[in-house]
Design a protein around this motif. Structure first.
Motif, short mmCIF file in Angstrom:
data_model
loop_
_atom_site.label_atom_id
_atom_site.label_comp_id
_atom_site.label_asym_id
_atom_site.label_seq_id
_atom_site.Cartn_x
_atom_site.Cartn_y
_atom_site.Cartn_z
N GLN A 236 -6.48 73.97 42.82
CA GLN A 236 -7.04 75.15 43.53
C GLN A 236 -8.36 74.54 44.22
N HIS A 237 -9.12 74.15 43.54
CA HIS A 237 -10.41 73.56 44.03
C HIS A 237 -10.32 72.77 45.00
N GLU A 238 -9.27 71.65 45.02
CA GLU A 238 -8.99 70.67 45.78
C GLU A 238 -8.61 71.13 47.34
N ARG A 239 -7.84 72.42 47.07
CA ARG A 239 -7.04 72.93 48.27
C ARG A 239 -8.32 73.75 49.10
N VAL A 240 -9.24 74.14 48.21
CA VAL A 240 -10.47 74.85 48.84
C VAL A 240 -11.29 73.77 49.54
N ARG A 241 -11.41 72.76 49.09
CA ARG A 241 -12.16 71.56 49.64
C ARG A 241 -11.50 70.96 50.80
N GLN A 242 -10.09 70.93 50.99
CA GLN A 242 -9.50 70.55 51.97
C GLN A 242 -9.74 71.38 53.32
N LEU A 243 -9.76 72.88 53.06
CA LEU A 243 -9.86 73.77 53.78
C LEU A 243 -11.36 73.70 54.26
N ASP A 244 -12.13 73.33 53.56
CA ASP A 244 -13.57 73.09 54.09
C ASP A 244 -13.52 71.95 55.15
N THR A 245 -12.95 70.87 54.89
CA THR A 245 -13.14 69.90 55.70
C THR A 245 -12.19 70.16 56.93
N LEU A 246 -11.32 71.02 56.82
CA LEU A 246 -10.62 71.41 58.25
C LEU A 246 -11.78 72.32 59.04
N ALA A 247 -12.43 73.16 58.29
CA ALA A 247 -13.40 74.02 58.89
C ALA A 247 -14.53 73.19 59.54
N ARG A 330 -6.52 85.75 55.04
CA ARG A 330 -5.28 85.21 55.82
C ARG A 330 -5.67 84.70 56.98
N LEU A 331 -6.38 85.26 58.00
CA LEU A 331 -6.94 84.79 59.17
C LEU A 331 -8.47 84.82 59.25
N VAL A 332 -9.14 83.64 59.80
CA VAL A 332 -10.57 83.59 59.52
C VAL A 332 -10.90 82.43 60.69
N THR A 333 -12.05 82.57 61.21
CA THR A 333 -12.83 81.57 61.88
C THR A 333 -13.07 80.60 60.84
N TRP A 337 -14.58 81.17 57.07
CA TRP A 337 -14.36 80.47 55.90
C TRP A 337 -15.32 80.03 55.03
N LEU A 338 -16.24 79.31 55.85
CA LEU A 338 -17.21 78.48 55.11
C LEU A 338 -18.30 79.55 54.46
N SER A 339 -18.79 80.42 55.28
CA SER A 339 -19.77 81.32 54.81
C SER A 339 -19.12 82.52 53.76
N THR A 340 -17.93 82.89 54.02
CA THR A 340 -17.53 83.91 53.16
C THR A 340 -16.29 83.70 52.27
N TRP A 341 -15.52 82.84 52.40
CA TRP A 341 -14.22 82.77 51.77
C TRP A 341 -14.04 81.32 50.68
N SER A 342 -15.15 80.31 51.36
CA SER A 342 -14.92 79.15 50.58
C SER A 342 -15.61 79.07 49.28
N GLY A 343 -15.14 79.08 48.11
CA GLY A 343 -15.57 78.89 46.68
C GLY A 343 -16.72 77.61 46.44
N ILE A 344 -16.77 76.68 47.61
CA ILE A 344 -17.53 75.61 47.42
C ILE A 344 -18.79 75.82 48.34
N SER A 345 -18.46 76.22 49.65
CA SER A 345 -19.83 76.33 50.81
C SER A 345 -20.17 77.75 50.78
N SER A 346 -19.77 78.88 50.35
CA SER A 346 -20.06 79.94 50.45
C SER A 346 -21.54 80.28 49.58
N ARG A 347 -22.51 81.09 50.23
CA ARG A 347 -23.72 81.02 49.43
C ARG A 347 -23.74 82.38 48.72
N ALA A 348 -22.68 83.18 49.07
CA ALA A 348 -22.63 84.67 48.43
C ALA A 348 -22.10 84.70 47.08
N SER A 349 -22.37 83.79 46.06
CA SER A 349 -22.01 83.96 44.76
C SER A 349 -22.75 84.63 43.96
N LEU A 350 -22.11 85.78 43.31
CA LEU A 350 -22.74 86.79 42.58
C LEU A 350 -23.78 86.12 41.40
#
Length: 431
Positions: A236-247, A330-333, A337-350
């Motif tokens: 799961q973490h690896e898929r998020v990382r790959q999506l970060d790379t794509l973004a 499902r559909l994001v810019t 993705w990086l600001s809101t939905w990435s568990g790696i890059s988003s800064r909105a971690s509670l």
């Protein structure tokens, strides 16, 4: 006869608990539509609800995308004598392009209005679900010295929060708040996706809905081995990382054409070439993120022990929802993705931002929530440094504080939550 009696009981419950919203204000209360503009020119709209007698304290509601102006808890605070300010974000009902750093500008505009224009002495933030991580992000930044606040966006573009007037709140209430949209998504994203362009392609070794990995049809409970879960979470973490790379790649592509557009040499190319560069500099290539309803804890109740029933937040059949046309992120810019939905890059971690909550804090959650678990709320509570902090678990309450599961039978869980919240408020902000 029995069906009619059951429907009568349901109708009575909905009326008693104001199931999702409210249709009228308590006697003597009023509502005023407010339009505000943020420091970067975005318009946000809000409702200011006032109780029958003037109040020095206002409770605010917001969420990254959900309309909060008829939140079921609003009437509770009005009846208790508090004003309520429900402000929707600039991305109401459409979070395709939502960036959390810009949402902080929305909250700042609301806070300035309440402090300066309306002169409230006390402002209490109330964040439900994603509103909790949003408000914690805001308060953590507001409580940071301007010179030390964020100065950019996750992909490097400038956004200087040090230049923003960010009034602080006096207290915060986190109701059924998840640990951040990115952190939540990383826990529920399907790692068995082998092709981001093919929603049906599956790696069977990482498919939690494959009987070979422990999946079982209800009423039998699925059972996942520690070895499978270890591989699953890593994937799961690896898929998020790959999506970060794509973004990042898509943003860099757009930047490259932006630089070409600014290059004087562009004037020497033919008209069609100039048009193509301008289009690519302005254009955004969206990301389609398939299969985001795949948390093994949905079906294996040994994981994250609580009194929830099997299922995901949307329904009791996550194995169906996971392949449906709708889902979180499902559909994001690429920027969203990086600001809101990435568990790696988003800064909105509670949990991370809870370390900046130097104010009275109430964490209240349901133990039958199918997406937010007691351990999540315990982690937020533990990370909060202020000595005046409280953690309340409502047994048998789901994500919307409705009764669910065996411990919710016969209970009015919303009333129980209301009693805890109002007692906490009255002790700190007497009417």
């Amino acid at each position: 006869m029995a069906q009619g009696a059951n429907q009568d009981q349901t109708d009575a419950y909905l009326k008693r608990t104001r199931y999702t919203t409210f249709s009228s204000l308590p006697t003597g209360c009023s509502g005023e539509l407010i339009s505000l503009f943020t420091s970067d020119g975005a318009e946000i709209r809000a409702m200011l609800y006032t109780p029958s007698r003037p109040s020095r304290t206002v409770v605010t509601f917001s969420h990254p995308r959900v309309d909060v102006q008829r939140h079921f808890q609003i009437v509770d605070f009005l009846e208790a004598g508090y004003a309520v300010f429900a402000h929707n974000s600039r991305w109401l009902n459409n979070d395709v392009a939502t960036t959390h750093e810009h949402l902080l500008l929305d909250v700042a505009a609301a806070m300035r209005y309440l402090r300066t224009d309306r002169e409230f002495e006390n402002v209490v933030l109330l964040g439900t679900s994603g509103g909790g991580s949003l408000y914690a992000f805001y308060q953590a930044q507001a409580g940071t010295a301007p010179a030390d606040r964020l100065r950019d966006l996750p992909w490097g573009d400038p956004l200087d929060l040090g230049a923003e007037d960010m009034p602080q709140a006096d207290a915060i209430i986190l109701t059924a708040a998840h640990t951040g949209q990115g952190k939540l998504l990383e826990r529920i994203i399907d790692p068995s996706v082998v092709d981001e362009d093919d929603p049906m392609a599956v790696d069977p070794r990482l498919d939690m809905y494959d009987p070979a990995n422990g999946f079982r049809e209800r009423p039998e409970q699925s059972r996942y081995s520690p070895e499978f879960l270890l591989s699953y979470r890593a994937a799961q973490h690896e898929r998020v990382r790959q999506l970060d790379t794509l973004a990042f790649a898509r943003i860099e592509e757009q930047r490259r054409f932006g630089a070409m557009q600014a290059d004087p040499a562009l004037g020497g190319t033919d008209g069609r070439g100039q048009i193509e560069v301008r289009r690519r500099a302005a254009g955004t290539r969206y990301m389609v993120v398939y299969r985001t309803t795949a948390n093994p804890a949905y079906l294996d109740l040994r994981l994250e022990p609580s009194d929830r029933v099997q299922g995901g937040i949307w329904s009791l059949q996550p194995e169906v929802d996971n392949f449906g046309e709708w889902g979180l992120a499902r559909l994001v810019t690429p920027r969203a993705w990086l600001s809101t939905w990435s568990g790696i890059s988003s800064r909105a971690s509670l949990v991370d931002n809870a370390a900046g909550l130097h104010l009275p804090t109430l964490v209240i959650t349901g133990t039958a929530d199918r997406d937010i678990y007691p351990s999540d709320s315990e982690a937020v509570y533990a990370a909060t440094p202020h000595p005046d902090k409280s953690l309340v678990m409502i047994a048998g309450a789901d994500h919307y504080l409705r009764p669910s599961g065996p411990k919710g039978e016969g209970k009015d869980t919303r009333a129980e939550s209301r009693e805890h919240t109002q007692k906490w408020m009255s002790e700190r902000f007497p009417v």
